[in-house]
Design an enzyme around this catalytic site. Structure first.
Site, PDB file in Angstrom:
ATOM      1  N   GLY A  61       0.840  -1.103  -0.090  1.00 23.04           N
ATOM      2  CA  GLY A  61      -0.039  -0.064   0.007  1.00 23.04           C
ATOM      3  C   GLY A  61       0.697   1.209   0.017  1.00 23.04           C
ATOM      4  N   CYS A  62       0.379   2.275   0.635  1.00 21.38           N
ATOM      5  CA  CYS A  62       1.002   3.574   0.539  1.00 21.38           C
ATOM      6  C   CYS A  62       2.515   3.450   1.113  1.00 21.38           C
ATOM      7  CB  CYS A  62       0.108   4.400   1.300  1.00 21.38           C
ATOM      8  SG  CYS A  62       1.097   6.217   1.385  1.00 21.38           S
ATOM      9  N   PHE A  63       3.394   3.824   0.259  1.00 18.89           N
ATOM     10  CA  PHE A  63       4.707   3.497   0.933  1.00 18.89           C
ATOM     11  C   PHE A  63       5.309   4.373   1.782  1.00 18.89           C
ATOM     12  CE2 PHE A  63       6.231   5.557  -3.640  1.00 18.89           C
ATOM     13  CZ  PHE A  63       5.806   6.779  -3.277  1.00 18.89           C
TER      14      PHE A  63
END
Length: 175
Positions: free
Chosen positions: A15-17
């Site tokens: 997901g969002c890094f």
């Protein structure tokens, strides 16, 4: 960053890094993690940008590349943490973030890493996630660093967006 002699590389997408990088640094900074970089992997366009990856048209995942000392920190430990810190059961999604760029993936750099990734995934699927893991396990392709403003984002912006599915789950040890 130059990679220290004997260091190894692990690449994961969860997901969002921003949150992934932040959690790995927080938990492993003094345990053998040399660096964590955010970037893009698994797509088919050259030199992707954040805007292009967010369009969902490049095939890239937002990912985190970890450089670590295998004498102090094992690949198995990094992957067990990976399965504790995100929801690997949602296809192309983490929390409210939706799209193939937010998929769950392990991108292995050697046959040994592939074997460990498959074994840890099997155990996590059986013991923690009830057979619902949808994580991709693929050979690492070309890595593209994300733009500088994404690196250490939550360190620089402590109140910045963090995906609500990025939380360390208190699962028992894998057997």
């Amino acid at each position: 960053m130059s990679i220290p002699e004997g260091a190894e590389r692990a690449t994961v997408a969860a997901g969002c890094f921003w949150g992934v990088e932040h959690l790995y640094r927080k938990h492993f900074a003094d345990k053998g993690l040399y660096d964590a970089r955010v970037g893009y992997i698994g797509g088919d366009s050259a030199d992707p940008s954040y805007k292009a990856v967010c369009s969902g048209n490049t095939g890239h995942a937002e990912a985190t590349q970890l450089i670590y000392d295998p004498a102090r920190l094992s690949y198995t430990t990094l992957l067990e943490f990976f399965y504790r810190m995100h929801d690997p059961t949602t296809l192309n999604q983490q929390g409210p973030d939706r799209g193939s760029q937010y998929r769950s993936g392990v991108f292995f750099h050697s046959p040994e890493q592939e074997a460990v990734a498959r074994e840890v995934t099997r155990k996590a699927n059986e013991q923690w996630w009830g057979g619902k893991i949808v994580t991709e396990i693929l050979p690492a392709q070309e890595w593209w660093d994300a733009e500088d403003y994404h690196q250490l984002y939550l360190t620089k912006n402590p109140h910045g967006y963090e995906c609500p599915s990025h939380a360390l789950r208190p699962f028992p040890e894998l057997k």
